[in-house]
Design a protein around this motif. Structure first.
Motif, PDB file in Angstrom:
ATOM      1  N   ASP A 112      12.714  -1.762  -1.522  1.00  9.75           N
ATOM      2  CA  ASP A 112      11.793  -2.821  -1.156  1.00  9.75           C
ATOM      3  C   ASP A 112      10.410  -2.362  -1.583  1.00  9.75           C
ATOM      4  N   VAL A 113       9.732  -3.156  -2.382  1.00 16.33           N
ATOM      5  CA  VAL A 113       8.394  -2.815  -2.862  1.00 16.33           C
ATOM      6  C   VAL A 113       7.384  -3.322  -1.846  1.00 16.33           C
ATOM      7  N   HIS A 114       6.551  -2.432  -1.336  1.00 17.79           N
ATOM      8  CA  HIS A 114       5.588  -2.815  -0.309  1.00 17.79           C
ATOM      9  C   HIS A 114       4.214  -3.018  -0.932  1.00 17.79           C
ATOM     10  N   THR A 115       3.549  -4.096  -0.550  1.00 19.82           N
ATOM     11  CA  THR A 115       2.200  -4.367  -1.042  1.00 19.82           C
ATOM     12  C   THR A 115       1.241  -4.500   0.136  1.00 19.82           C
TER      13      THR A 115
ATOM     14  N   VAL B 184       0.411  -1.035  -4.318  1.00 21.79           N
ATOM     15  CA  VAL B 184       1.859  -1.244  -4.324  1.00 21.79           C
ATOM     16  C   VAL B 184       2.521   0.100  -4.045  1.00 21.79           C
TER      17      VAL B 184
ATOM     18  N   ARG C 269      15.000 -10.378   1.061  1.00 20.26           N
ATOM     19  CA  ARG C 269      13.776 -10.619   1.750  1.00 20.26           C
ATOM     20  C   ARG C 269      13.845 -11.869   2.607  1.00 20.26           C
TER      21      ARG C 269
ATOM     22  N   SER D 286      11.335 -15.238   4.469  1.00 18.77           N
ATOM     23  CA  SER D 286      10.141 -16.063   4.291  1.00 18.77           C
ATOM     24  C   SER D 286       9.597 -16.413   5.669  1.00 18.77           C
TER      25      SER D 286
ATOM     26  N   HIS E  16      12.543 -16.686  -0.332  1.00 21.11           N
ATOM     27  CA  HIS E  16      11.085 -16.667  -0.248  1.00 21.11           C
ATOM     28  C   HIS E  16      10.620 -18.108  -0.211  1.00 21.11           C
TER      29      HIS E  16
ATOM     30  N   LEU F 120      10.414 -14.754  -5.775  1.00 19.12           N
ATOM     31  CA  LEU F 120       9.043 -14.677  -5.284  1.00 19.12           C
ATOM     32  C   LEU F 120       8.384 -16.009  -5.583  1.00 19.12           C
TER      33      LEU F 120
ATOM     34  N   SER G 279       7.113  -8.779  -6.679  1.00 15.87           N
ATOM     35  CA  SER G 279       6.079  -8.803  -5.652  1.00 15.87           C
ATOM     36  C   SER G 279       4.736  -9.075  -6.306  1.00 15.87           C
TER      37      SER G 279
ATOM     38  N   ALA H  29       0.358  -8.254  -5.967  1.00 12.31           N
ATOM     39  CA  ALA H  29      -0.791  -7.578  -5.365  1.00 12.31           C
ATOM     40  C   ALA H  29      -1.938  -7.656  -6.357  1.00 12.31           C
TER      41      ALA H  29
END
Length: 382
Positions: free
Chosen positions: A66-69, A74, A239, A241, A279, A320, A361, A363
């Motif tokens: 899971d890519v966190h922003t 990032v 993910r 929403s 999403h 996304l 993702s 950012a």
């Protein structure tokens, strides 16, 4: 193994063994060959996109990433234990650390503390590129830890939830939940909504008190059915929403639905045969099905708005929603930008050909995608 349970259904499992029960393997048609993906045709870039930068993190293959922003940063990880925070404006490192052991889940972050889980069942918290602490866990973890409110929350494969002090690693509480004997080797649902910790257990969304783990409400998106454990698998997958009190999620190969977390009640569910999360925004929810069909549902009642089979028989990431676009990656490394209005193609971007490893993702006004070979790509509108 943990608590006497056997966790048998993993993302890497051979499709031939479970082709009937797991529609995630539906691209196998029983004859030893896969259906041919739909012809994409010529790319007509209606929406201009340019590559702004590239970076590397190391192979992500086999890691439920899971890519966190957070702001311009990032945070992501590789399967071999590299954890990196990358400036989405430039693609340069903010910090990077090599933990020197393979990971089973990552990453969670609050913008300061970053948490991952090693395959050795160790919860590891990093702060500013330095390991702060680690704690042993009783079971495997495939869902990225949640870092929020000065705590680190962990959802384990034995369906226990634990909370740790983010500064010291001290265990604050742990709650065990019953469930079906099989779990997925992919990220589940673990998120904050107001003062409630929302967790996915089997096909249920559960609201818990983050201070002690007591249950406040339960809302079923899918009910286990079938004659064996595989057919009864209805795990919630990330993910999700979230718009205010509304949280929408997917139950693996069973349904998509939304829950009102203020009341702890199901707003709607619709049958859906997909394996990746969803999403959306206040108007619509978007998802990818296991056969490559992309679908949009009206958020307030679940009415289907449109579907497109232009990507049929491609293995797609969760989507996304980005402005007027819905962005998905596929297993050939292509990034598809579709119109949110009707799913029509707006552009198509190539990466390194190894497949997109996680849901795209965003950012710092930059679309960020990560490939299985560890390529990190930043794209911006032209």
């Amino acid at each position: 193994m943990a608590h006497g349970k056997s966790f048998l259904v993993l993302r890497g499992m051979a499709c031939t063994a479970l082709m009937v029960a797991l529609a995630g393997c539906s691209l196998w048609n029983g004859s030893g060959s896969k259906p041919v993906p739909a012809d994409l045709g010529a790319n007509v870039p209606i929406l201009g996109v340019r590559q702004a930068w590239t970076a590397r993190v190391g192979s992500v293959g086999g890691l439920p990433l899971d890519v966190h922003t957070a702001g311009n940063v990032v945070t992501l990880a590789s399967a071999d234990g590299t954890v990196a925070a990358i400036d989405a404006r430039t693609g340069g490192d903010v910090w990077r650390v090599a933990l020197a052991e393979p990971l089973s889940a990552g990453v969670g972050s609050d913008g300061k503390a970053t948490a991952v889980v090693a395959r050795s069942n160790a919860l590891i918290v990093v702060d500013g590129g330095r390991e702060r602490w680690r704690q042993p866990l009783a079971a495997q973890v495939f869902t990225p830890p949640l870092v929020a409110g000065g705590r680190v929350f962990v959802l384990s494969a034995d369906r226990s939830v634990s909370a740790y002090d983010a500064a010291t690693g001290r265990k604050l509480w742990s709650q065990q939940r019953p469930g079906e004997p099989l779990v997925l080797r992919q990220a589940g649902v673990l998120m904050p909504v107001g003062d409630t910790l929302v967790v996915g257990f089997s096909g249920r969304m559960v609201g818990m008190n983050p201070d002690n783990g007591t249950v406040r409400w339960e809302a079923p998106l899918a009910i286990p059915r079938g004659t064996n454990d595989v057919e009864r698998l209805v795990e919630l997958v990330g993910r999700t929403s979230r718009v205010g009190e509304s949280v929408c999620a997917r139950a693996f190969q069973a349904a998509v639905g939304c829950v009102n977390t203020a009341r702890g009640s199901v707003a709607w569910t619709q049958p859906a045969a997909g394996a990746e999360g969803v999403h959306g925004d206040g108007d619509a929810v978007f998802g990818t099905e296991s056969n490559g069909v992309v679908t949009a549902w009206r958020r307030n009642d679940g009415t289907r708005l449109w579907t497109t089979d232009r990507l049929k028989y491609r293995k797609l990431t969760a989507p996304l929603l980005l402005g007027r676009s819905v962005v998905v990656g596929d297993d050939t490394g292509l990034v598809h930008i579709l119109s949110r209005a009707d799913g029509a193609p707006l552009n198509r971007i190539a990466t390194d050909g190894s497949g997109i490893a996680a849901a795209p993702s965003v950012a710092a006004d930059t679309l960020v995608v990560v490939t299985r070979n560890g390529g990190v790509y930043g794209f911006r509108p032209e």
